[in-house]
Design a protein around this motif. Structure first.
Motif, mmCIF file in Angstrom:
data_model
loop_
_atom_site.group_PDB
_atom_site.id
_atom_site.type_symbol
_atom_site.label_atom_id
_atom_site.label_comp_id
_atom_site.label_asym_id
_atom_site.label_seq_id
_atom_site.Cartn_x
_atom_site.Cartn_y
_atom_site.Cartn_z
ATOM 1 N N ALA A 48 0.832 -1.215 0.155
ATOM 2 C CA ALA A 48 -0.062 -0.057 0.161
ATOM 3 C C ALA A 48 1.513 1.568 -0.273
ATOM 4 O O ALA A 48 0.362 2.353 0.005
ATOM 5 N N ILE A 49 1.973 1.404 0.934
ATOM 6 C CA ILE A 49 3.001 2.250 0.804
ATOM 7 C C ILE A 49 3.619 2.883 -0.770
ATOM 8 O O ILE A 49 3.342 4.056 -1.367
ATOM 9 N N ARG A 53 3.185 5.538 -3.118
ATOM 10 C CA ARG A 53 4.223 6.467 -3.351
ATOM 11 C C ARG A 53 3.924 6.728 -4.753
ATOM 12 O O ARG A 53 4.780 7.563 -5.825
ATOM 13 N N ALA A 54 3.984 5.314 -5.637
ATOM 14 C CA ALA A 54 4.066 5.735 -7.286
ATOM 15 C C ALA A 54 3.562 6.850 -7.491
ATOM 16 O O ALA A 54 3.465 7.288 -8.484
ATOM 17 N N GLU A 55 1.885 7.000 -6.780
ATOM 18 C CA GLU A 55 0.686 7.244 -7.206
ATOM 19 C C GLU A 55 1.227 9.182 -7.688
ATOM 20 O O GLU A 55 0.564 10.112 -8.242
ATOM 21 N N SER A 62 6.772 17.661 -12.185
ATOM 22 C CA SER A 62 7.583 17.773 -13.479
ATOM 23 C C SER A 62 8.766 16.530 -12.481
ATOM 24 O O SER A 62 9.939 16.373 -12.435
ATOM 25 N N LEU A 63 7.848 15.476 -13.785
ATOM 26 C CA LEU A 63 8.583 13.705 -12.602
ATOM 27 C C LEU A 63 9.917 13.626 -13.193
ATOM 28 O O LEU A 63 10.648 12.684 -12.560
ATOM 29 N N PHE A 72 12.851 5.056 -8.352
ATOM 30 C CA PHE A 72 11.823 4.808 -7.252
ATOM 31 C C PHE A 72 10.910 3.336 -8.502
ATOM 32 O O PHE A 72 10.914 2.278 -8.356
ATOM 33 N N LEU A 73 10.782 4.180 -9.331
ATOM 34 C CA LEU A 73 9.998 4.205 -11.026
ATOM 35 C C LEU A 73 10.650 2.782 -11.055
ATOM 36 O O LEU A 73 9.913 2.008 -11.080
ATOM 37 N N GLY A 74 11.662 3.207 -11.358
ATOM 38 C CA GLY A 74 12.715 2.152 -12.158
ATOM 39 C C GLY A 74 12.226 1.247 -11.209
ATOM 40 O O GLY A 74 12.324 -0.328 -12.494
#
Length: 80
Positions: A48-49, A53-55, A62-63, A72-74
């Motif tokens: 859930a965390i 965080r991804a959302e 400015s991602l 993190f996303l990668g």
């Protein structure tokens, strides 16, 4: 008499379930039980965390300029 006759519209074909022989019906039921257990035991892709965080990262204006979110996303997408 007339009430003994069944017209084509009143006659219904048996469902697939009704046409299966008992052995196939039992296999189908066992498969459904096993599939239900597997679905319940399946580990979620992200906690859930991490979902939150991804959302939040995706909502950044400015991602591309935010190094922590990009890492993190990668890493999260690659390991899932």
């Amino acid at each position: 008499a007339m009430s003994d006759k069944v017209t084509g519209a009143e006659r219904q074909e048996p469902s697939i379930e009704e046409r299966l022989d008992p052995a196939l019906r039992k296999v189908k039921e066992e498969w459904e039980k096993a599939n239900d257990k597997a679905q319940q035991a399946a580990k979620p892709l992200m906690s859930a965390i991490n979902k939150m965080r991804a959302e939040m990262c995706w909502q950044r204006p400015s991602l591309w300029d935010h190094e922590k979110c990009l890492k993190f996303l990668g890493v999260t997408c690659q390991s899932s």
